[in-house]
Design an enzyme around this catalytic site. Sequence first.
Site, mmCIF file in Angstrom:
data_model
loop_
_atom_site.group_PDB
_atom_site.id
_atom_site.type_symbol
_atom_site.label_atom_id
_atom_site.label_comp_id
_atom_site.label_asym_id
_atom_site.label_seq_id
_atom_site.Cartn_x
_atom_site.Cartn_y
_atom_site.Cartn_z
ATOM 1 C CB CYS A 197 31.289 3.013 -21.679
ATOM 2 S SG CYS A 197 32.488 4.344 -21.456
ATOM 3 C CB CYS A 231 36.722 4.430 -18.538
ATOM 4 S SG CYS A 231 35.318 5.387 -19.090
ATOM 5 C CG ASN A 241 55.153 -6.290 -51.374
ATOM 6 O OD1 ASN A 241 56.276 -6.614 -50.995
ATOM 7 N ND2 ASN A 241 54.067 -6.479 -50.653
ATOM 8 C CD GLN A 243 45.848 -3.691 -44.958
ATOM 9 O OE1 GLN A 243 45.659 -4.781 -44.432
ATOM 10 N NE2 GLN A 243 46.570 -3.553 -46.046
ATOM 11 C CG ASN A 244 50.307 1.338 -42.692
ATOM 12 O OD1 ASN A 244 50.138 0.122 -42.698
ATOM 13 N ND2 ASN A 244 51.120 1.955 -43.527
ATOM 14 N N GLY A 268 52.762 -2.135 -50.261
ATOM 15 C CA GLY A 268 53.365 -2.535 -48.979
ATOM 16 C C GLY A 268 52.451 -3.342 -48.084
ATOM 17 C CB THR A 269 49.264 -4.567 -47.862
ATOM 18 O OG1 THR A 269 48.494 -5.538 -47.124
ATOM 19 C CG2 THR A 269 48.669 -4.387 -49.245
ATOM 20 C CB SER A 270 51.310 -9.636 -46.523
ATOM 21 O OG SER A 270 50.343 -9.444 -45.506
ATOM 22 C CG HIS A 306 43.370 -2.626 -39.805
ATOM 23 N ND1 HIS A 306 44.373 -3.346 -40.416
ATOM 24 C CD2 HIS A 306 42.209 -3.165 -40.250
ATOM 25 C CE1 HIS A 306 43.839 -4.276 -41.206
ATOM 26 N NE2 HIS A 306 42.532 -4.182 -41.126
#
Length: 251
Positions: free
Chosen positions: A130, A148, A214, A101-102, A188-190, A119
Amino acid sequence: MEKIPKILLESLSNAESVVVLTGAGVSAESGIKTFRDPDGLWAKFNPMELASVNGFMSNPQRVWEWYQFRREVVNNAQPNPGHYAIAEMEKLFPQFTLITQNVDRLHQRAGSKNVLELHGNIIENHCFKCKEPYKKEIDLNSKELPICPLCGAYIRPSVVWFGEMLPEYELSKAYEVSDSCDVFFSVGTSAEVYPAANLPYQAKRNGAFVVEVNPNRTSFSHIADVCLTEPSGVILPILITEYKEYIKGKK
Ligand code: BJW
Ligand code: ZN
């Protein structure tokens, strides 16, 4: 004294396919703030103002400057032993996928190759309207919001904001490997942001041995087969060392 439960080492030694899902905690030891810890980004900044389409539309300059600041932090940071241990895991198992997700690209800088960025990342940019990728180099010292060249709309960072769909290929591949893996690590993720937070449950439902790394408990901890409650930069290198010893002893 060994710190890694035997049952985890045994599961890994029998595993064909290993999946690691990472979150901001993996980069905490590189000096990059997480989101939801007490000193995390969301304690100081409003996610709806800075990480949503509406936030960008109402103040694009502010959002752009916030990402410039974060890019500078990431630029000055280095991968930590947790990133390097995960990169090494890629070489230890027949099939290995890193789902992150980092947005900081530290996994890739540590040598990870097979990475699904759920992400996006804050290094690249594209047109808000565009969607054309914007390839010109960004001067980190400049506050100027680029335009752009094709349609004149503002350029935005290539991250996934709240309310936006995750990239289709990455998400479907992430579900596919989570569904079929033998060992799944949530590191390391909630485990609070969806759809990424579904993946450990998905793996568990399909019979994977599930490990959480964690220092703090999460809403997922009670489902995990093993919880390693230490910083990832400390415990993952130990895991690699103990796993190699275990394999040697088995031969
Ligand atoms: C350590 C450590 C150490 C510390 N070692 N560990 C209700 C209303 C509205 C929306 C929703 C809703 N319910 C669900 C949704 C959808 C929403 C969502 O999930 N919201 C929840 C918060 C409720 N999701 C979305 O909108 C997603 N899109 C989507 O679903 O599209 C379809 C849809 C649209 C609209 C409505 C419904 C569906 C998109 C999500 C995009 C997330 N974007 C961000 C920002 C990225 C850009 C940027 O960086 O600026 O992604 S938010 C932020 O959270 C970032 C992260 O990737 C993500 C996850 O956070 P993470 O990595 O888990 O970090 P933390 O801080 O939460 O946790 C760190 C952990 O590390 C802690 O547990 C520590 O203990 C630990 N730790 N030191 C190991 N040394
Ligand atoms: Zn455009």
